[in-house]
Design a protein around this motif. Structure first.
Motif, mmCIF file in Angstrom:
data_model
loop_
_atom_site.group_PDB
_atom_site.id
_atom_site.type_symbol
_atom_site.label_atom_id
_atom_site.label_comp_id
_atom_site.label_asym_id
_atom_site.label_seq_id
_atom_site.Cartn_x
_atom_site.Cartn_y
_atom_site.Cartn_z
ATOM 1 N N ASP A 114 0.814 -1.220 0.051
ATOM 2 C CA ASP A 114 -0.120 -0.103 0.115
ATOM 3 C C ASP A 114 0.866 1.290 0.127
ATOM 4 N N GLU B 139 2.664 2.367 -2.390
ATOM 5 C CA GLU B 139 3.037 1.906 -3.695
ATOM 6 C C GLU B 139 3.392 3.584 -4.313
ATOM 7 N N GLY C 258 -1.542 9.029 4.156
ATOM 8 C CA GLY C 258 -2.776 9.533 5.146
ATOM 9 C C GLY C 258 -2.186 10.295 6.087
HETATM 10 N N1 BES Z 1 -3.021 6.497 -1.586
HETATM 11 C C1 BES Z 1 -2.329 6.494 -0.311
HETATM 12 C C2 BES Z 1 -2.488 7.753 0.849
HETATM 13 C C3 BES Z 1 -3.661 8.165 0.743
HETATM 14 C C4 BES Z 1 -4.371 8.113 1.910
HETATM 15 C C5 BES Z 1 -4.355 9.313 -0.154
HETATM 16 C C6 BES Z 1 -5.758 8.632 2.352
HETATM 17 C C7 BES Z 1 -5.567 9.994 0.180
HETATM 18 C C8 BES Z 1 -6.223 9.793 1.290
HETATM 19 C C9 BES Z 1 -1.196 5.661 -0.278
HETATM 20 O O1 BES Z 1 -0.959 5.038 -1.084
HETATM 21 C C10 BES Z 1 -1.127 4.963 1.025
HETATM 22 O O2 BES Z 1 -2.060 3.939 0.911
HETATM 23 N N2 BES Z 1 -0.149 5.379 1.705
HETATM 24 C C11 BES Z 1 -0.003 4.425 3.120
HETATM 25 C C12 BES Z 1 1.483 4.632 3.199
HETATM 26 C C13 BES Z 1 1.804 3.463 4.381
HETATM 27 C C14 BES Z 1 1.347 2.331 4.048
HETATM 28 C C15 BES Z 1 3.105 3.561 4.755
HETATM 29 C C16 BES Z 1 -0.799 5.281 4.052
HETATM 30 O O3 BES Z 1 -0.691 6.439 4.174
HETATM 31 O O4 BES Z 1 -1.148 4.677 5.087
#
Ligand code: BES
Ligand code: MN
Ligand code: ZN
Length: 490
Positions: free
Chosen positions: A336, A338, A367
């Motif tokens: 995730d 990614e 996030g």
């Molecule tokens: N696309 C998400 C981040 C995101 C979260 C964007 C909510 C918009 C709203 C990103 O790819 C992600 O999943 N990030 C993870 C990183 C973690 C696994 C280190 C996250 O933020 O939880």
């Protein structure tokens, strides 16, 4: 594509006010002064504007507010919007008044009595931006919005001055459409096609297919798309408006058309929001559209990684090790995380190919950016104070929230892997910063770089300064201004 409402500029003709259909907008200073058109409206409405002034109602309002009257006696219009603006209204006040107009406008035509407005273009830009609606999937709604007629002093001059602002609106709308579009419609192929169509407005477009990306060694980007039926692509948009041979500014965008999390699957609640996970790429495409539309005298290249993050028997597993174009190996702790894999390869390609004068990447990356800054500000991280401050200044001038966060070795150390050169997740603490430190590793020595984590601002569930609920188009205006300030010398 959602097209901004059309705007016509004419001389003031007082005799047309009474019979105008739709809405009429007039302006009044905070101390109650009317201009010539205002006095005509006041007369037609039997002194209503004077009564408003006498009532003290203006004192409770701020510059940029409006008062709307429905079914105004004496006018054919359905509504009269009274803009409260000082004679020397600022950009922000003028846009705010415009936004208020755009909010109430609906699909009605609007006659703006703007002969004595200091900044009619800013009022119009606010109105146009706020009047956006994403309707392609509403079978009952017509897309047609009533036009804006602006009665202004020196209409030719105002029209010329409005052209770049309307180019901005077009770029913002392009971005919002991309961000709003569901992932079954906006596949990687459809996204690439929408970018390709910008050849018609003078951009040079190249789309790299999976075989090309393999040849380039983009193992990080490709690993994200392994589980998806949609092919991974990289699209490059070149705008050559400046001197031949002058290194361009590079804008790099994360274009994950849908982020399920992959094998590290996201919880289902709210997963539908991940249709906006191509927001960074959407902004890059929107800025390139604006630059082409206004004929910017600058060299800028936009690069986006287009990919879908899906679980399947072919998907990347947690624990897999992939090799980036740079050559660094990455342990994929969490599929995730990614976005950084996408950006690492596209950023590396941008630097290797263009030796840019600066590089700005945009991504709905973490996030944690929402935890830290909510929906008010994008997170800004940079290795270069000059480029960073130029961006922050541009964002401030455009009313787009941006707040700098630190980088540092201690954060970078959290990304150390046992078995590879780096891992893709450093756990919960400082998630926005550790993600940026991951990207930092793919920034070449001496490259000025700004990272914009737009997770909190790309699409918002309440209205934002210039947009209704949903896709905001955040960043198109700031980056357009950055290009103007930094590369066009004005
Ligand atoms: N696309 C998400 C981040 C995101 C979260 C964007 C909510 C918009 C709203 C990103 O790819 C992600 O999943 N990030 C993870 C990183 C973690 C696994 C280190 C996250 O933020 O939880
Ligand atoms: Mn993710
Ligand atoms: Zn993502």
């Amino acid at each position: 594509m959602t097209t901004p409402v059309s705007v016509a500029f004419t001389e003031t003709e007082l005799d047309l006010i009474a019979s105008a259909e739709g809405r009429v907008a007039v302006f009044i200073t905070p101390d109650g002064k009317l201009d010539q058109a205002g006095r005509r409206v006041n007369r037609l409405m039997k002194g209503t504007l004077a009564r408003i002034v006498e009532s003290g109602a203006l004192e409770k309002k701020s510059a940029g507010d409006i008062i709307s009257l429905a079914w105004p006696v004496g006018l054919s219009a359905e509504a009269l919007d009274i803009l409260i603006l000082p004679r020397n209204a600022s950009v922000e006040e003028s846009r705010r008044a415009g936004v208020a107009l755009g909010r109430s406008k609906g699909t009605k035509p609007l006659l703006l009595l703007g002969a004595s407005l200091k900044r009619p273009v800013e009022v119009i830009l606010g109105a146009v931006l706020r009047a956006y609606e994403f309707t392609p999937h509403k079978t009952s709604e017509t897309q047609e919005g009533g036009a804006i007629t602006a009665m202004v002093a020196k209409p030719d001059e105002v029209e010329a001055a409005a052209a770049p602002a309307l180019a901005v609106a077009e770029g913002v709308f392009f971005t919002r459409d991309l961000v709003s579009e569901p992932a079954n419609h906006l596949t990687t192929t459809e996204f690439a096609n929408r970018i390709l169509a910008m050849q018609d407005i003078g951009l040079k477009i190249t789309v790299f297919e999976e075989s090309d990306l393999e040849r380039l060694g983009m193992g990080a980007l490709l690993s994200v798309g392994h589980g998806s039926a949609s092919p991974t692509k990289m699209a490059v948009m070149e705008w050559q408006g400046g001197p031949e041979g002058e290194p361009p500014l590079a804008l790099v965008g994360k274009g994950v058309v849908f982020d399920t999390g992959g094998i590290s699957l996201k919880p289902s609640a709210g997963m539908e929001d991940m249709t906006m996970d191509m927001g960074g790429a959407g902004v890059v495409a929107g800025v390139m559209r604006t630059l082409a539309r206004r004929g910017a005298k600058a060299n800028v290249v936009g690069l986006v990684g287009l990919v879908e993050n899906m679980p399947s028997d072919r998907a990347t597993r947690p624990g897999d090790v992939v090799t980036s174009m740079k050559g660094d190996t990455i342990e994929v702790i969490n599929t995730d995380a990614e976005g950084r894999l996408v950006l690492a390869d596209v950023m590396w390609y941008a630097q290797e190919t263009y030796q840019p004068c600066g590089m700005i990447d945009l991504a709905t990356l973490t996030g944690a950016a929402i935890v830290a800054l909510g929906h008010e500000n994008a997170a800004v991280l940079s290795n270069d104070d000059t480029l960073c401050n130029t961006f922050l200044k541009a964002a401030k001038a455009e009313g787009e929230g941006a707040w700098r966060m630190p980088l540092g070795k201690g954060y970078a150390d959290l990304m150390k892997s046992q078995i590879a050169d780096i891992k893709n997740s450093g756990g919960r603490p400082a998630g926005t910063i550790t993600a940026a430190e991951f990207l930092h590793r793919f920034v070449q020595d001496g490259s000025a770089w700004v990272h914009l984590d737009i997770a909190g601002v790309a699409s918002v569930k309440s209205e934002t300064p210039y947009a209704p609920m949903g896709a905001s188009g955040w960043g198109v205006m700031a980056l357009n201004r950055l290009v103007a300030d930094m590369l066009e010398g004005d």
